[in-house]
Design a protein around this motif. Structure first.
Motif, mmCIF file in Angstrom:
data_model
loop_
_atom_site.group_PDB
_atom_site.id
_atom_site.type_symbol
_atom_site.label_atom_id
_atom_site.label_comp_id
_atom_site.label_asym_id
_atom_site.label_seq_id
_atom_site.Cartn_x
_atom_site.Cartn_y
_atom_site.Cartn_z
ATOM 1 N N LEU A 25 94.652 -42.020 23.140
ATOM 2 C CA LEU A 25 95.667 -40.993 22.959
ATOM 3 C C LEU A 25 96.665 -41.400 21.887
ATOM 4 O O LEU A 25 97.043 -40.590 21.033
ATOM 5 N N GLU A 26 97.092 -42.656 21.893
ATOM 6 C CA GLU A 26 98.063 -43.126 20.903
ATOM 7 C C GLU A 26 97.479 -43.047 19.497
ATOM 8 O O GLU A 26 98.182 -42.700 18.538
ATOM 9 N N LYS B 292 103.789 -39.321 26.118
ATOM 10 C CA LYS B 292 104.509 -39.220 27.388
ATOM 11 C C LYS B 292 104.288 -37.852 28.023
ATOM 12 O O LYS B 292 104.108 -37.741 29.259
ATOM 13 N N MET B 293 104.254 -36.804 27.231
ATOM 14 C CA MET B 293 104.086 -35.452 27.752
ATOM 15 C C MET B 293 102.719 -35.280 28.415
ATOM 16 O O MET B 293 102.595 -34.568 29.425
ATOM 17 N N VAL B 294 101.712 -35.912 27.842
ATOM 18 C CA VAL B 294 100.349 -35.751 28.372
ATOM 19 C C VAL B 294 100.221 -36.308 29.789
ATOM 20 O O VAL B 294 99.380 -35.848 30.574
ATOM 21 N N ALA C 213 96.605 -30.818 30.082
ATOM 22 C CA ALA C 213 96.008 -29.684 29.363
ATOM 23 C C ALA C 213 96.322 -29.737 27.861
ATOM 24 O O ALA C 213 95.610 -29.126 27.055
ATOM 25 N N LEU C 214 97.361 -30.488 27.470
ATOM 26 C CA LEU C 214 97.700 -30.608 26.059
ATOM 27 C C LEU C 214 96.648 -31.370 25.269
ATOM 28 O O LEU C 214 96.566 -31.258 24.044
ATOM 29 N N LEU C 215 95.823 -32.154 25.974
ATOM 30 C CA LEU C 215 94.804 -32.951 25.294
ATOM 31 C C LEU C 215 93.853 -32.086 24.470
ATOM 32 O O LEU C 215 93.395 -32.487 23.394
ATOM 33 N N GLU C 216 93.539 -30.910 24.975
ATOM 34 C CA GLU C 216 92.631 -30.024 24.250
ATOM 35 C C GLU C 216 93.214 -29.652 22.882
ATOM 36 O O GLU C 216 92.499 -29.644 21.870
ATOM 37 N N TYR C 217 94.505 -29.367 22.845
ATOM 38 C CA TYR C 217 95.156 -29.000 21.591
ATOM 39 C C TYR C 217 95.306 -30.215 20.678
ATOM 40 O O TYR C 217 95.178 -30.101 19.454
#
Length: 753
Positions: free
Chosen positions: A45-46, A350-352, A357-361
């Motif tokens: 993610l980072e 941090k938001m993820v 669901a933000l991972l898709e975007y």
């Protein structure tokens, strides 16, 4: 030249040959989409979020005295997981030193992130590559005045090459904005007021920068067309102000240049606009950034924010209650890269944790960024040739092209009693005077004029104190003293060439914090009109060379100067072009890319307004413009005749051919811009007075005639109807062809169901 190991070899050493099948992204022969998905699947993610951020090299990127890479502490930390890109590295260095820096910087980025992902390095190009040592061309609005799309493409081809030689890969240019309010300080960065002219220039610029997309892997750079959309329509002409555009105007007039950049020129990137459209912030507008741009137009590139504009959704535009809300809005809308900010996409890891669901975007944004890097060839050819940067930047061919572009861009607005061209064989003294005269002007004129002309010069005064943030006008007392110095010097001459208009401080970008660049009127600043009137009292001919970045209301100049050359802002060799035109080495052929108003109260004044806007005049003044869109004189004359249509009736799918004969009726060879306008006589919605739909620049010898043809296609006749869909409506249309929007031959045809 320092040698660098290709990234493929680095990756093989680091990963081992046995893992090659897992590292498909390093295999050059595989399709880009396969390489992107393979790389994305291995990223944390980072690492993904790092590919969604960009910072400016001004934070601390450079070479030390030993020409080794030097970082500030903050920069090194930003590269721990890689980075999408870095803005303007080496912009103050020579081309070869910048290339050296960018090679070392790229090597560091590649070696110091786990997967060896290269960065792209980004510049801007308002008048050439925005970096030391590169060829400086005229500004976009000056280039647009040439009405020569082939020439403009050649200019941007050079810009694309010079940037790539430095080790740069993208430019946050060109601007596809329509400029119709000269109060706006960034007017010169645009290609003018007209949708069709701007669209043609944008296609030329993007195609040139990208080498028709064939050069993206090695020889050219990617264009990031901006500002999507409607940016220059800011209220009051003030940067960062709101934008009020009707949905129909947006579709018919504002969006087409951007669509042309995407569909015709394949622009690699798009930058979102600072502004809003009918209250919806562009950086948080999924209809704009996803539905229109990607779904309707098929855009495959990436979208970058304008500087810090993701965070500004919260603290400036106030459409997001928290910084996290701002991030969410921009990400879902379709903004892939956050330019500069530490308080926006940096929050995503941090938001993820609470919003998986933000991972898709995030994945979708990173795909677009990685795809850009593969298209640019950065995984296979990440470095540049330092020696080539030195040899090929600002070479003779580039300088010759800059001069040619200047010569075709200068517009002759007035030539009373055919004062111009001047006879260089007549012994005389010419005074070069005025507040925007350049330190090299006299030398440029001496180079062109020959031995029989003597030159004297006097600047007199500066327009401002030269403060690049918020300039202050030179006090009137100092200006009046300078005017007297100019008058005293000019009395010693036979002819006066007066340089007036703008400087870079009186028309510029207004920055978010502090800096101002927009104006609430468009008269020449200070006492420039008084200077002209004082010079006229001497009784010598006065030729005005108007240098400026915004349209000016030049009523005094138009009335009292004997001749006027509109030069906008030319290249580094611009004064040579002015001299060549004054002495007749070049016949002027530029045409206005904007309408010139008599005063700010006439705004809006662009020629293609709705026809009903032309019904009434104002009390106590004229309603017509000072100079019409498309206007420009020559040292020769052209006669238009024999306007013919292939047919006078057609249907909504018909193509009608129109032709006209143009004859050079003067005594000199010259270039003419043949302009095609269409007027929809009646529609289901209120229609414009006329719209430019085609143009061709031709050259004719004295007495020579040429037949010019245009194809009137259904696309030219479309409008956005009552149902907000684009269609061709049956009815009567006028076809108008001439040398300016107000000087045309007219015929008509009917479109039937």
């Amino acid at each position: 030249m320092q040698k660098f190991t290709p990234i493929l070899v680095l990756c093989l050493i680091g990963f081992g040959f046995s893992n090659l099948s897992e590292k498909k992204y390093i295999q050059k022969d595989l399709p880009i989409d396969v390489r992107v998905e393979n790389l994305l699947s291995q990223m944390t993610l980072e690492e993904k979020v790092a590919q969604m951020r960009m910072f400016h090299s001004g934070l601390g990127v450079g070479l030390n005295k030993r020409d080794s890479l030097a970082f500030s502490k903050g920069v090194k930390e930003r590269l721990n997981y890689g980075i999408a890109g870095i803005k303007s590295p080496g912009d103050r260095y020579s081309p070869e030193r910048a290339a050296e820096l960018n090679n070392q910087l790229q090597e560091f980025v590649i070696k110091n992130n786990r997967l060896g992902i290269p960065a792209f390095f980004v510049t801007e190009s308002y008048s050439g590559v925005d970096a030391h040592g590169c060829t400086q061309f005229g500004r976009p609005i000056s280039l647009s005045s040439s009405w020569n799309t082939k020439l403009v493409k050649e200019v941007y081809d050079i810009i694309g090459r010079e940037a790539r030689y430095r080790g740069l890969h993208l430019t946050h240019s060109p601007e596809a904005d329509i400029a119709r309010d000269p109060r706006f300080g960034r007017m010169s960065e645009t290609f003018g007021e007209d949708t069709h002219l701007v669209s043609e220039m944008i296609v030329s610029a993007v195609s040139g920068l990208q080498g028709d997309s064939l050069g993206l892997e090695s020889t050219h750079i990617g264009a990031v067309t901006k500002h999507f959309a409607g940016y220059a329509q800011v209220s009051g002409g003030k940067n960062f102000a709101s934008v009020e555009i009707s949905p129909r105007t947006l579709i018919d007039e504002i969006l087409p240049p951007f669509k042309a950049a995407v569909v015709e020129a394949n622009t690699l990137g798009i930058m979102a606009s600072h502004g809003d459209i009918n209250g919806i912030a562009s950086h948080a507008n999924p209809e704009l950034l996803t539905n229109i741009l990607r779904n309707d137009w098929g855009f495959k590139g990436y979208v970058v924010s304008d500087a810090n504009d993701v965070g500004r959704l919260h603290y400036f535009m106030k459409v997001a209650e928290t910084p996290e809300d701002a991030v969410r809005l921009a990400l879902v809308a379709g903004v892939d890269i956050d330019l500069y900010a530490d308080d926006a996409y940096a929050l995503l890891p941090k938001m993820v944790e609470t919003e998986p669901a933000l991972l898709e975007y995030i994945d979708q944004a990173v795909r677009r960024v990685l795809r850009t890097k593969f298209v640019l060839g950065l995984f296979d050819n990440p470095y540049t040739d330092v020696q080539k940067a030195k040899e090929m930047t600002r070479n003779d061919a580039a300088k010759a092209l800059a001069k040619k572009a200047d010569e075709e861009s200068i517009i002759l607005l007035k030539n009373e009693n055919t004062l111009l061209p001047l006879n260089r064989n007549k012994k005389r003294t010419i005074a070069l005077v005025g507040p925007v005269i350049d330190s090299k002007t006299k030398a440029a004129f001496e180079k062109i004029a020959g031995t029989d002309i003597d030159f004297i010069e006097e600047k007199g005064f500066n327009l401002t104190n030269g403060d690049g943030v918020t300039p202050i006008l030179t006090p009137k007392s100092e200006t009046l003293k300078g005017i007297q110095q100019i008058v005293d010097k000019a009395k010693q001459s036979d002819v006066i060439v007066l340089f007036v208009g703008d400087d870079k401080y009186t028309s510029k970008e207004a920055y978010f914090s502090g800096g101002l660049g927009d104006r609430d009127n468009i008269d020449p600043v200070g006492q420039q009109d008084d200077l002209l009137l004082a010079l006229k009292k001497i009784g010598k001919p006065v030729i005005v060379a108007l240098k400026h970045r915004r349209t000016l209301s030049i009523n005094i100049i138009a009335a009292h100067a004997d001749a006027v050359l509109d030069c906008w802002e030319l290249s580094e060799f611009g004064d040579e072009a002015i001299a060549k035109i004054l002495f007749g080495d070049v016949t002027p052929s530029g045409k206005l890319p904007v309408t010139v108003p008599r005063n700010i109260g006439q705004m809006p004044i662009h020629y293609s307004q709705k026809e009903i806007n032309f019904k009434k005049s104002y009390l106590f003044s004229e309603s017509t413009p000072l100079y019409a869109f498309g206007y420009g004189l020559s040292y020769t004359t052209f006669k238009y005749s024999n306007l013919q249509l292939s047919e006078t009736k057609g249907n909504t799918t018909s193509t009608i051919k129109v032709s006209v004969e143009i004859k050079n009726t003067g005594t000199r060879s010259g270039k003419e811009v043949v302009q095609l306008y269409i007027k929809d006589i009646a529609g289901s919605v209120v229609r414009p007075m006329k719209e430019l739909k085609g143009f061709k620049k031709i050259e004719l010898e004295p007495g020579e005639s040429q037949k010019i043809s245009f194809a009137i296609t259904p696309e030219m006749l479309k409008l956005t109807g009552l149902d907000m869909k684009q269609t061709v409506e049956p009815g009567q249309f006028e076809v108008q062809i001439g040398g300016a929007s107000n000087d045309v031959l007219i015929s008509s045809f009917n479109i039937e169901k």
